[in-house]
Design a protein around this motif. Structure first.
Motif, short mmCIF file in Angstrom:
data_model
loop_
_atom_site.label_atom_id
_atom_site.label_comp_id
_atom_site.label_asym_id
_atom_site.label_seq_id
_atom_site.Cartn_x
_atom_site.Cartn_y
_atom_site.Cartn_z
N ASN A 198 15.27 -2.62 8.03
CA ASN A 198 14.90 -3.99 8.73
C ASN A 198 15.26 -3.97 9.87
O ASN A 198 16.40 -3.86 10.46
N THR A 199 14.44 -4.47 10.95
CA THR A 199 14.35 -4.60 12.22
C THR A 199 14.86 -6.12 12.61
O THR A 199 15.50 -6.25 13.60
N ALA A 200 14.88 -6.92 11.46
CA ALA A 200 15.34 -8.37 12.11
C ALA A 200 16.13 -8.86 10.47
O ALA A 200 15.53 -8.36 9.68
N GLY A 201 16.87 -9.81 10.81
CA GLY A 201 17.48 -10.53 9.54
C GLY A 201 17.89 -11.87 9.95
O GLY A 201 17.72 -12.36 11.06
N VAL A 202 18.39 -12.76 8.88
CA VAL A 202 18.79 -14.07 9.05
C VAL A 202 20.37 -13.91 8.54
O VAL A 202 20.74 -13.05 7.29
N GLN A 246 26.44 -13.56 4.98
CA GLN A 246 25.49 -12.77 4.08
C GLN A 246 23.97 -12.59 4.87
O GLN A 246 23.64 -13.48 5.32
N ILE A 247 23.49 -11.31 5.25
CA ILE A 247 22.70 -10.85 5.64
C ILE A 247 21.52 -10.77 4.94
O ILE A 247 21.33 -10.14 3.93
N HIS A 248 20.28 -11.56 5.13
CA HIS A 248 18.87 -11.65 4.47
C HIS A 248 17.61 -11.02 5.20
O HIS A 248 17.74 -11.21 6.28
N ARG A 249 16.69 -10.54 4.61
CA ARG A 249 15.37 -10.39 5.27
C ARG A 249 15.04 -11.94 5.73
O ARG A 249 15.22 -12.73 4.70
N THR A 290 17.82 -10.05 15.63
CA THR A 290 17.50 -8.64 15.54
C THR A 290 18.72 -7.97 14.79
O THR A 290 19.80 -8.42 14.75
N THR A 291 18.24 -6.67 13.94
CA THR A 291 19.51 -6.26 13.28
C THR A 291 20.72 -5.46 14.40
O THR A 291 21.65 -5.62 14.06
N ALA A 292 20.13 -5.07 15.48
CA ALA A 292 21.20 -4.83 16.55
C ALA A 292 22.15 -5.90 16.82
O ALA A 292 23.32 -5.83 16.89
#
Length: 129
Positions: free
Chosen positions: A52-56, A12-15, A30-32
């Motif tokens: 969003n340009t980044a996530g965890v 699961q991806i979060h901000r 990074t999102t990429a």
């Protein structure tokens, strides 16, 4: 031509600032990079790939379950993603023409055959998968 591969269960991806995760415990990507390394991931409601340009990436532990094919089959996946975990379940099951074929040491019980009175004697019976 690209080879077919198995997908692990979806993360699961979060901000990075999501209140639903412990801050600083998961690496920020990074999102990429997330799109490349976790193509089957599920977005938490705090995160969107286009905003969003980044996530965890939070690993998810799914309860034990059987493979249930979904309608989602990436071009490089060996089989459709599982409807429960969005993974492909590796070599757990082999799919051929819509049929589940036996794994090593098992065979399919054909109409009119008997299992020889051995319960679960290496046979795949309807409903036992």
């Amino acid at each position: 031509m690209m080879g077919l591969r198995d997908y692990p269960p979806a993360a699961q991806i979060h901000r990075p600032d999501c209140p639903g995760i412990s801050q600083g415990t998961l690496p920020e990507l990074t999102t990429a990079e997330i799109a490349r390394s976790h193509p089957n991931a599920v977005m938490h409601n705090c995160y969107h790939f286009h905003q969003n340009t980044a996530g965890v990436v939070e690993p998810v532990v799914y309860p034990p379950h059987d493979y249930k094919p979904s309608t989602n089959k990436p071009a490089d996946a060996r089989r459709p993603l599982c409807a429960t975990c969005r993974g492909t379940h590796g070599d757990q099951q082999v799919e051929g023409a819509g049929l589940l074929l036996p794994t090593r040491g098992q065979r399919i019980l054909l109409p009119g055959e008997s299992s020889g009175g051995i319960p679960g004697g290496g046979l795949i019976l309807p409903g036992n998968r």
